[in-house]
Enzyme design. Structure first.
Site, short mmCIF file in Angstrom:
data_model
loop_
_atom_site.label_atom_id
_atom_site.label_comp_id
_atom_site.label_asym_id
_atom_site.label_seq_id
_atom_site.Cartn_x
_atom_site.Cartn_y
_atom_site.Cartn_z
CD GLU A 157 21.85 11.13 15.85
OE1 GLU A 157 22.46 11.95 15.15
OE2 GLU A 157 21.97 9.90 15.70
CG ASN A 198 16.44 7.13 18.40
OD1 ASN A 198 16.46 6.26 19.28
ND2 ASN A 198 17.11 7.00 17.26
CG HIS A 234 25.34 3.77 17.87
ND1 HIS A 234 25.17 2.65 17.07
CD2 HIS A 234 24.37 4.64 17.51
CE1 HIS A 234 24.13 2.86 16.26
NE2 HIS A 234 23.62 4.05 16.52
CD GLU A 264 20.01 4.50 15.81
OE1 GLU A 264 21.21 4.71 15.55
OE2 GLU A 264 19.13 5.33 15.57
CG ASP A 266 26.37 -0.41 16.70
OD1 ASP A 266 26.68 0.41 17.58
OD2 ASP A 266 26.16 -0.08 15.52
#
Ligand code: G3I
Length: 370
Positions: A157, A198, A234, A264, A266
């Site tokens: 990030e 990432n 996300h 990750e 979701d």
């Protein structure tokens, strides 16, 4: 010849299918789920664990990979300068080792969950002193996990939404050199591990996804090894990126010679859920996993835990949740079948995937040799 049992198996509903089994059939390396240590969950006010949870996590047909959601982060691994603690991260590593799971390791240099001694206004870092801190941290943490990680999220990030660099202690003191330093150090410590950049909101074409391309090129032009881009994934059920947007973005990263993974995934929704929001969620999961199996560069999918009560979402977005594939009572979301369906419809042959991976490896190696 297909015997009656094979035919019967093909006709069985998706609910009897399992994620990692289908991921492999589709040519992916794994379908994985991140997990936390029971102690971390307890401290965050959650149940430590359930037998059913542990059984699903350790079922190799369901998951072929895991990632510690917290234990390898700076806050836990080097809480004080030069004092390293691997207790939390090791719990997840042991699960991976005992059950033959691939481990994606997360995350070496990140502005969040950073130890306070690093992100401290009175620390008065100079480029020299902060560089030494980064090298010491990356080297010690990677050394500890040597041979146990398939990949490391080396920098996490670093970008803002407009594609510029995020304000962080690392960027303020070192500019973009902190990214180069982190990757250069990581490649020296363990040359065989995959090194990833990432981030979130980089799954569709945008100024931020262009920022990722810029980072990959910057490293490659300097002869520094980078192997992969991690799409955190996300998503929000009511407005996820489309299938085509995701394929286009994965292809754009893949064209640079790096591999790509959803790291990750979701898909959150307003709670309590209803039929419509569950359907939106299923579509969003289908499109994300569908993009991964359709775009050659994508090698695997990790969901950010698999059990709703252990998700980070309700704490960060009150009124939202149910973002994963298992409800609180351990029944599965409709999205589970949508994911299986996406993998059953995979179009890229395992052979083409292997070719893509070889190309990526060669590009990374030639960058190193430059
Ligand atoms: O360990 C402390 C405990 O001592 C304290 O009493 C308790 C009180 O809330 O909190 C515990 O720490 C929590 C920690 O998770 C472990 O459970 C933190 O408050 C909580 O903020 C932390 O959240 C994590 C979050 O990163 C922090 O940004 C989530 O679990 C984790 O899933 C999440 O993961 C990030 C990825 O690393 C990067 N991408 C985004 C993703 C979601 O935010």
């Amino acid at each position: 010849m297909h015997g009656p049992l094979t035919v019967l198996a093909a006709l069985l509903p998706f609910t009897s299918a399992q994620l990692n089994t289908y991921a492999k059939k589709a040519g992916l390396k794994y379908f994985g789920a991140a997990t936390d240590s029971p102690g971390q969950r307890e401290r965050a006010g959650l149940e430590a664990s359930y037998n059913q949870y542990d059984a699903i996590l350790r079922d190799g047909n369901e998951f072929g990979s895991t990632t510690p959601t917290n234990g390898q982060k700076w806050l836990f691994t080097e809480p004080e300068q030069g004092v390293f603690n691997f207790t939390e991260g090791d719990i997840v590593t042991s699960i991976a080792q005992e059950h033959g799971l691939i481990q994606r390791c997360h995350a070496l240099v990140w502005h969040s969950q950073l130890a306070p001694w690093v992100d401290n206004a009175t620390a008065d870092w100079t480029p020299e002193t902060l560089s030494a801190v980064i090298v010491e941290h990356v080297a010690n943490v990677m050394e500890h996990y040597r041979g146990k990680c398939y990949a490391w999220d080396v920098v996490n990030e670093a970008l803002d939404e407009d594609g510029s660099y995020r304000d962080s202690v690392f960027y303020r003191v070192l500019g973009e050199d902190f990214i180069k330093l982190a990757f250069r150090t990581a490649a020296k410590v363990e040359p065989g591990v995959k090194l990833y950049y990432n981030d979130y909101n980089i799954e569709k074409p945008s100024p931020k996804s262009e920022g990722v391309v810029r980072i990959v090129r910057m490293l490659q032009e300097d002869g520094i090894k980078i192997d992969g881009v991690g799409l955190q994934g996300h998503f929000v059920a009511s407005r996820p990126p489309t299938l085509d947007e995701q394929i286009a973005t994965i292809n754009a990263y893949g064209a640079l010679g790096v591999e790509v993974a959803y790291t990750e995934l979701d898909v959150r929704q307003t709670t309590p859920v209803n039929e419509t929001s569950l359907e939106w969620q299923a579509n969003a999961y289908r499109d994300a996993v569908g993009a991964c199996v359709q775009a050659e560069a994508c090698i695997g999918v990790t969901i950010w835990d698999f059990y709703d009560p252990f998700s980070w979402v309700p704490y960060t977005f009150p009124g939202e949740g149910a973002a994963l594939l298992w409800f609180e009572d351990f029944s599965k979301h409709p999205a589970y079948d949508a994911v299986i369906e996406a993998m059953r419809n995979a179009t890229v042959s395992p052979c083409k995937r292997r070719q893509q991976r070889r190309r990526a490896q060669m590009a990374a190696r030639s960058a190193e040799l430059q």
